[in-house]
Motif scaffolding. Structure first.
Motif, PDB file in Angstrom:
ATOM      1  N   THR A 186       0.837  -1.202   0.000  1.00  0.00           N
ATOM      2  CA  THR A 186       0.000   0.000   0.000  1.00  0.00           C
ATOM      3  C   THR A 186       0.866   1.243   0.000  1.00  0.00           C
ATOM      4  O   THR A 186       0.558   2.233  -0.683  1.00  0.00           O
ATOM      5  N   GLY A 187       1.968   1.202   0.751  1.00  0.00           N
ATOM      6  CA  GLY A 187       2.893   2.332   0.765  1.00  0.00           C
ATOM      7  C   GLY A 187       3.469   2.618  -0.612  1.00  0.00           C
ATOM      8  O   GLY A 187       3.589   3.769  -1.030  1.00  0.00           O
ATOM      9  N   GLU A 188       3.813   1.557  -1.335  1.00  0.00           N
ATOM     10  CA  GLU A 188       4.324   1.724  -2.693  1.00  0.00           C
ATOM     11  C   GLU A 188       3.285   2.373  -3.595  1.00  0.00           C
ATOM     12  O   GLU A 188       3.601   3.236  -4.423  1.00  0.00           O
ATOM     13  N   ALA A 189       2.022   1.968  -3.447  1.00  0.00           N
ATOM     14  CA  ALA A 189       0.947   2.544  -4.265  1.00  0.00           C
ATOM     15  C   ALA A 189       0.770   4.024  -3.961  1.00  0.00           C
ATOM     16  O   ALA A 189       0.534   4.841  -4.867  1.00  0.00           O
ATOM     17  N   ILE A 190       0.891   4.402  -2.677  1.00  0.00           N
ATOM     18  CA  ILE A 190       0.763   5.808  -2.301  1.00  0.00           C
ATOM     19  C   ILE A 190       1.930   6.617  -2.868  1.00  0.00           C
ATOM     20  O   ILE A 190       1.744   7.731  -3.378  1.00  0.00           O
ATOM     21  N   LEU A 191       3.140   6.076  -2.808  1.00  0.00           N
ATOM     22  CA  LEU A 191       4.290   6.763  -3.389  1.00  0.00           C
ATOM     23  C   LEU A 191       4.119   6.931  -4.897  1.00  0.00           C
ATOM     24  O   LEU A 191       4.444   7.989  -5.455  1.00  0.00           O
ATOM     25  N   ASP A 192       3.621   5.895  -5.562  1.00  0.00           N
ATOM     26  CA  ASP A 192       3.346   5.994  -7.001  1.00  0.00           C
ATOM     27  C   ASP A 192       2.391   7.162  -7.270  1.00  0.00           C
ATOM     28  O   ASP A 192       2.589   7.932  -8.217  1.00  0.00           O
ATOM     29  N   LEU A 193       1.359   7.264  -6.444  1.00  0.00           N
ATOM     30  CA  LEU A 193       0.361   8.312  -6.625  1.00  0.00           C
ATOM     31  C   LEU A 193       0.976   9.695  -6.422  1.00  0.00           C
ATOM     32  O   LEU A 193       0.751  10.612  -7.226  1.00  0.00           O
ATOM     33  N   LEU A 194       1.759   9.870  -5.357  1.00  0.00           N
ATOM     34  CA  LEU A 194       2.369  11.170  -5.082  1.00  0.00           C
ATOM     35  C   LEU A 194       3.307  11.595  -6.216  1.00  0.00           C
ATOM     36  O   LEU A 194       3.293  12.752  -6.652  1.00  0.00           O
ATOM     37  N   MET A 195       4.092  10.657  -6.699  1.00  0.00           N
ATOM     38  CA  MET A 195       5.032  10.986  -7.769  1.00  0.00           C
ATOM     39  C   MET A 195       4.305  11.272  -9.077  1.00  0.00           C
ATOM     40  O   MET A 195       4.726  12.139  -9.858  1.00  0.00           O
ATOM     41  N   LYS A 196       3.199  10.588  -9.319  1.00  0.00           N
ATOM     42  CA  LYS A 196       2.391  10.846 -10.513  1.00  0.00           C
ATOM     43  C   LYS A 196       1.787  12.255 -10.442  1.00  0.00           C
ATOM     44  O   LYS A 196       1.798  13.000 -11.438  1.00  0.00           O
ATOM     45  N   ILE A 197       1.281  12.632  -9.271  1.00  0.00           N
ATOM     46  CA  ILE A 197       0.695  13.966  -9.107  1.00  0.00           C
ATOM     47  C   ILE A 197       1.761  15.038  -9.300  1.00  0.00           C
ATOM     48  O   ILE A 197       1.537  16.050  -9.962  1.00  0.00           O
ATOM     49  N   ASN A 198       2.945  14.808  -8.748  1.00  0.00           N
ATOM     50  CA  ASN A 198       4.048  15.757  -8.920  1.00  0.00           C
ATOM     51  C   ASN A 198       4.402  15.929 -10.391  1.00  0.00           C
ATOM     52  O   ASN A 198       4.595  17.050 -10.883  1.00  0.00           O
ATOM     53  N   GLU A 199       4.458  14.823 -11.118  1.00  0.00           N
ATOM     54  CA  GLU A 199       4.820  14.872 -12.527  1.00  0.00           C
ATOM     55  C   GLU A 199       3.759  15.605 -13.343  1.00  0.00           C
ATOM     56  O   GLU A 199       4.097  16.397 -14.243  1.00  0.00           O
ATOM     57  N   GLU A 200       2.482  15.389 -13.019  1.00  0.00           N
ATOM     58  CA  GLU A 200       1.400  15.965 -13.814  1.00  0.00           C
ATOM     59  C   GLU A 200       1.120  17.420 -13.473  1.00  0.00           C
ATOM     60  O   GLU A 200       0.766  18.211 -14.355  1.00  0.00           O
ATOM     61  N   THR A 201       1.256  17.792 -12.193  1.00  0.00           N
ATOM     62  CA  THR A 201       0.860  19.139 -11.762  1.00  0.00           C
ATOM     63  C   THR A 201       2.018  20.082 -11.511  1.00  0.00           C
ATOM     64  O   THR A 201       1.813  21.285 -11.371  1.00  0.00           O
ATOM     65  N   LYS A 202       3.239  19.525 -11.427  1.00  0.00           N
ATOM     66  CA  LYS A 202       4.442  20.307 -11.097  1.00  0.00           C
ATOM     67  C   LYS A 202       4.352  20.949  -9.712  1.00  0.00           C
ATOM     68  O   LYS A 202       5.048  21.920  -9.420  1.00  0.00           O
ATOM     69  N   THR A 203       3.498  20.391  -8.865  1.00  0.00           N
ATOM     70  CA  THR A 203       3.446  20.813  -7.473  1.00  0.00           C
ATOM     71  C   THR A 203       4.726  20.360  -6.777  1.00  0.00           C
ATOM     72  O   THR A 203       5.201  19.251  -6.995  1.00  0.00           O
ATOM     73  N   THR A 204       5.287  21.219  -5.944  1.00  0.00           N
ATOM     74  CA  THR A 204       6.487  20.869  -5.186  1.00  0.00           C
ATOM     75  C   THR A 204       6.106  19.921  -4.054  1.00  0.00           C
ATOM     76  O   THR A 204       5.188  20.212  -3.283  1.00  0.00           O
ATOM     77  N   PHE A 205       6.816  18.792  -3.951  1.00  0.00           N
ATOM     78  CA  PHE A 205       6.573  17.823  -2.886  1.00  0.00           C
ATOM     79  C   PHE A 205       7.821  17.695  -2.022  1.00  0.00           C
ATOM     80  O   PHE A 205       8.930  17.493  -2.543  1.00  0.00           O
ATOM     81  N   ILE A 206       7.630  17.779  -0.705  1.00  0.00           N
ATOM     82  CA  ILE A 206       8.692  17.521   0.268  1.00  0.00           C
ATOM     83  C   ILE A 206       8.175  16.416   1.174  1.00  0.00           C
ATOM     84  O   ILE A 206       7.219  16.615   1.925  1.00  0.00           O
ATOM     85  N   VAL A 207       8.784  15.237   1.080  1.00  0.00           N
ATOM     86  CA  VAL A 207       8.262  14.048   1.735  1.00  0.00           C
ATOM     87  C   VAL A 207       9.313  13.499   2.686  1.00  0.00           C
ATOM     88  O   VAL A 207      10.421  13.143   2.266  1.00  0.00           O
ATOM     89  N   SER A 208       8.983  13.431   3.970  1.00  0.00           N
ATOM     90  CA  SER A 208       9.926  12.882   4.937  1.00  0.00           C
ATOM     91  C   SER A 208       9.646  11.398   5.142  1.00  0.00           C
ATOM     92  O   SER A 208       8.502  10.939   5.061  1.00  0.00           O
ATOM     93  N   THR A 209      10.710  10.650   5.388  1.00  0.00           N
ATOM     94  CA  THR A 209      10.568   9.215   5.593  1.00  0.00           C
ATOM     95  C   THR A 209      11.794   8.677   6.302  1.00  0.00           C
ATOM     96  O   THR A 209      12.879   9.255   6.211  1.00  0.00           O
ATOM     97  N   HIS A 210      11.635   7.570   7.017  1.00  0.00           N
ATOM     98  CA  HIS A 210      12.794   6.859   7.563  1.00  0.00           C
ATOM     99  C   HIS A 210      12.947   5.500   6.887  1.00  0.00           C
ATOM    100  O   HIS A 210      13.790   4.695   7.256  1.00  0.00           O
ATOM    101  N   SER A 211      12.114   5.246   5.886  1.00  0.00           N
ATOM    102  CA  SER A 211      12.183   3.970   5.169  1.00  0.00           C
ATOM    103  C   SER A 211      13.015   4.124   3.905  1.00  0.00           C
ATOM    104  O   SER A 211      13.341   5.229   3.479  1.00  0.00           O
ATOM    105  N   THR A 212      13.353   3.006   3.300  1.00  0.00           N
ATOM    106  CA  THR A 212      14.130   3.026   2.060  1.00  0.00           C
ATOM    107  C   THR A 212      13.246   3.085   0.823  1.00  0.00           C
ATOM    108  O   THR A 212      13.757   3.256  -0.280  1.00  0.00           O
ATOM    109  N   GLN A 213      11.924   2.950   1.005  1.00  0.00           N
ATOM    110  CA  GLN A 213      11.021   2.934  -0.158  1.00  0.00           C
ATOM    111  C   GLN A 213      11.213   4.159  -1.032  1.00  0.00           C
ATOM    112  O   GLN A 213      11.441   4.061  -2.234  1.00  0.00           O
ATOM    113  N   LEU A 214      11.087   5.331  -0.415  1.00  0.00           N
ATOM    114  CA  LEU A 214      11.148   6.571  -1.170  1.00  0.00           C
ATOM    115  C   LEU A 214      12.585   6.943  -1.504  1.00  0.00           C
ATOM    116  O   LEU A 214      12.861   7.488  -2.575  1.00  0.00           O
TER     117      LEU A 214
END
Length: 235
Positions: A186-214
């Protein structure tokens, strides 16, 4: 004649320090942070718990003020703004996504997106409804708008939270551990969604994480440890 004027960054942090407490109880949460984040960038802020990630997010989004240094957000020096002015900046230009979703349990998914638009005063009821429906559709849960958070899975709840963060069309989205309360798939699907939105809208994303996924996928990675930036993939 070529235009050589460089576009101003979305966020500029200069010599940022943040301390809590006094004397023997003083804790230095951030130490001489210098960071420039371009408009439209997707940045992963990585580091272990207690490294200073959340403090840094709070500084760059105007939730907290630095002990020293200057924070500039969309050409505005946050240090110079009072709380009312900071609230206006956040409500108009910032979207927030949290680890634990922060949805109101007695409201439907639709109302969790709709009511913040009304309360912020940025939209009338008709436009707010259109925005809420559009962004629920855009994150793939348009058909679940009448369900309350308790009737949704963790991933679905996070999609509602993402729709809420995007519905007022902010220029910058700050996400604090957005996959930390989700299983790996599910985390991977959410990351896919965030990156897709960033690519399509050019909205700046700042995402904090302690995992290696992102960390393994983001176009830019910043690592912070003990309040200091120890790695920047663009440098």
């Amino acid at each position: 004649m070529a235009n050589n004027i460089k576009e101003l960054p979305a966020i500029l942090l200069m010599n940022i320090y943040k301390s809590y407490g006094l004397g023997e109880n003083k804790v230095d949460a951030l130490k001489n942070i210098n960071l420039e984040i371009a408009k439209g960038e997707f940045l992963a802020l990585c580091g272990p718990s207690g490294s200073g990630k959340s403090t840094l997010l709070n500084i760059l989004s105007g939730i907290d003020k630095p002990s020293a240094g200057t924070a500039i957000f969309l050409d505005k020096a946050l240090n110079d703004l009072n709380e009312n002015q900071l609230s206006v900046v956040r409500s108009r230009h910032l979207g927030f996504i949290f680890q634990f979703f922060n949805l109101i349990p007695v409201l439907s998914a639709f109302d969790n997106v709709y009511y913040p638009l009304i309360l912020n005063g940025n939209y009338n009821k008709k436009t707010a409804k259109q925005q809420a429906l559009h962004y629920l559709e855009s994150v793939g849960i348009g058909a679940l708008g009448e369900r309350k958070p308790g009737q949704l899975s963790g991933g679905q709840q996070q999609r509602v939270a993402i729709a809420r963060a995007l519905a007022h069309e902010p220029q910058v989205v700050v996400a604090d551990e957005p996959t930390g309360n989700l299983d790996l798939a599910t985390g991977e699907a959410i990351l896919d969604l965030l990156m897709k939105i960033n690519e399509e809208t050019k909205t700046t994303f700042i995402v904090s994480t302690h995992s290696t996924q992102l960390k393994d996928r983001a176009r830019r990675v910043i690592e912070i440890k003990d309040g200091e930036i120890i790695y920047d993939s663009v440098q």
